[in-house]
Design an enzyme around this catalytic site. Structure first.
Site: not given
Ligand code: ADP
Ligand code: MG
Length: 388
Positions: A109, A197
């Site tokens: 992530y 993101e």
């Protein structure tokens, strides 16, 4: 402002971030021809909506047979995709992204955000990729690495070093990871983004770091500097009433209560919403008609509020400063007559020519109640819709 995954990947690749090859398609046959042009043995069909969680909801299909691309795109286009992030009403899929399948060794992530608490940019990363970061934060907060960057200093090698050591990367891995972070940071700063993101960021079996998913959020106040990015806006992805409001330069945000609010000035709008809540009601929206509200703007605002089926009552709270209250009152009366009133309306006018304004409202023949102050207004509208 949000953009689609395929647009985000296109933008990121211009900054040197590695992304799988692919192209958007608006029809099943276009999807098929895109697939044919990709140099790959695995094809991925991805629904393009402004929400994540598509994988679990059937919006991402990995295919090993090119013949399946067309029928998969066909079933995805036009479908109502409901994911954890769309809300129960879901989103209609109007575009699909066809991209080359990646050879995933591990999913990470990685995101960059503006952190208002520290007035800085923060890199957030985790070895727990692919999952919802909120879920990781709840279950294993220790696996989230936050690196705060002083924006005057900018991104430095030691910032990246912190992540490399937390991820226990070998020097060889670190050498390939660093350019990814640098490119992403450059993209973030130069586009005036408020968030990027990448979830998952993958490491391939060849040791490359590739952005497999990408979400971009831009600061709308800086869009005037990025006309190319502003063009990427997809109005289909926004609430239709919010799109309509933006066309008339009204600040409108829909919320989940049932008392529609028409107010001038953001501060007054917040105070109005607070006082409604204090009296047991729930605002249906935030609507700031601005300091220079004209009859046309007030009419438009009225239309937008009444188009929301949830609205069971309307509270108009206007402070006449530059604008005179009698002008506002005439606007409200004209608007109410044009649109038609089907729910109780309470109007509170204060400021220049307030008395004259109240007279106009009271003599309009409309079922509009006028209120003397903010508390009186809140009490009246809450009572009118039967909360108390
Ligand atoms: P979402 O976050 O909306 O669920 P993602 O783009 O993150 O959508 O995709 C979900 C999952 O699908 C990824 O975690 C990855 O495992 C798989 N996936 C997505 N794109 C590809 C690709 N190009 N190649 C291989 N697998 C992919
Ligand atoms: Mg994702």
């Amino acid at each position: 402002m949000n953009i689609h995954e395929y647009q985000a990947k296109d933008l990121l690749s211009k900054y040197g971030v590695r992304v799988p090859g692919g192209r958007v398609a608006f029809s099943p046959s276009e999807a098929e021809s895109v697939a044919k042009k990709l140099d790959t043995k695995v094809w991925v069909v991805k629904a393009q909506i402004h929400a994540g969680g598509r994988g679990k909801a059937g919006g991402v299909k990995v295919l090993r047979d090119i013949a399946l691309v067309k029928p998969t795109a066909e079933s995805m286009l036009g479908m109502r995709l409901v994911t954890q992030q769309t809300g129960p009403e879901g989103k209609i899929v109007k575009r699909v992204y066809i991209e080359a399948g990646s050879d995933i060794k591990k999913e990470y992530y990685f995101s960059i955000i503006v952190d208002r608490n520290t007035s800085s940019v923060v890199l957030i990363s985790s070895t727990e990729g692919g999952m919802d970061i909120e879920e990781v934060a709840a279950k294993s907060p220790g696996k989230i690495i936050r690196v705060v960057i002083d924006t005057v200093m900018g991104l430095q090698d030691f910032h990246i070093g912190k992540i490399i050591s937390a991820f226990k990367f070998t020097p060889a891995q670190g050498k390939r990871f660093a350019p990814f972070v640098k490119s992403l940071y450059k993209a973030f700063i130069e586009t005036d983004a408020s968030q990027i993101e990448v979830n998952p960021l993958i490491e391939t079996n060849d040791g490359e770091f590739v952005a497999l998913d990408a979400k971009f959020n831009f600061d709308p106040n800086a869009l005037y500097r990025h006309s190319d990015i502003a063009l990427l806006d997809d109005p289909d992805e926004r609430d239709p009433l919010e799109v309509q409001a933006a066309d008339f330069d009204l600040n409108y945000v829909k919320m989940d209560g049932n008392i529609g609010c028409m107010v001038n000035g953001a501060g007054l709008a917040m105070a109005t919403m607070d006082i409604i809540q204090l009296h047991g009601g729930k605002p249906a929206n935030f609507l700031d008609v601005g300091g220079s509200a004209t009859t046309e703007k007030v009419t438009e605002a009225f239309k937008i509020i009444t188009a929301d089926q949830e609205v069971k009552g309307i509270l108009i709270n206007i402070f006449g400063g530059i604008m005179r209250c009698d002008v506002i009152a005439s606007g409200v009366v004209t608007a109410a007559k044009e649109v038609g009133i089907k729910v109780p309306v309470v109007v509170r006018l204060e400021g220049t020519n307030a008395e004259k304004g109240r007279e106009i409202i009271n003599n309009s023949g409309l079922a509009v109640e006028s209120a003397s102050d903010l508390i009186d207004a809140a009490e009246k509208i809450v009572k009118a819709i039967g909360v108390k």
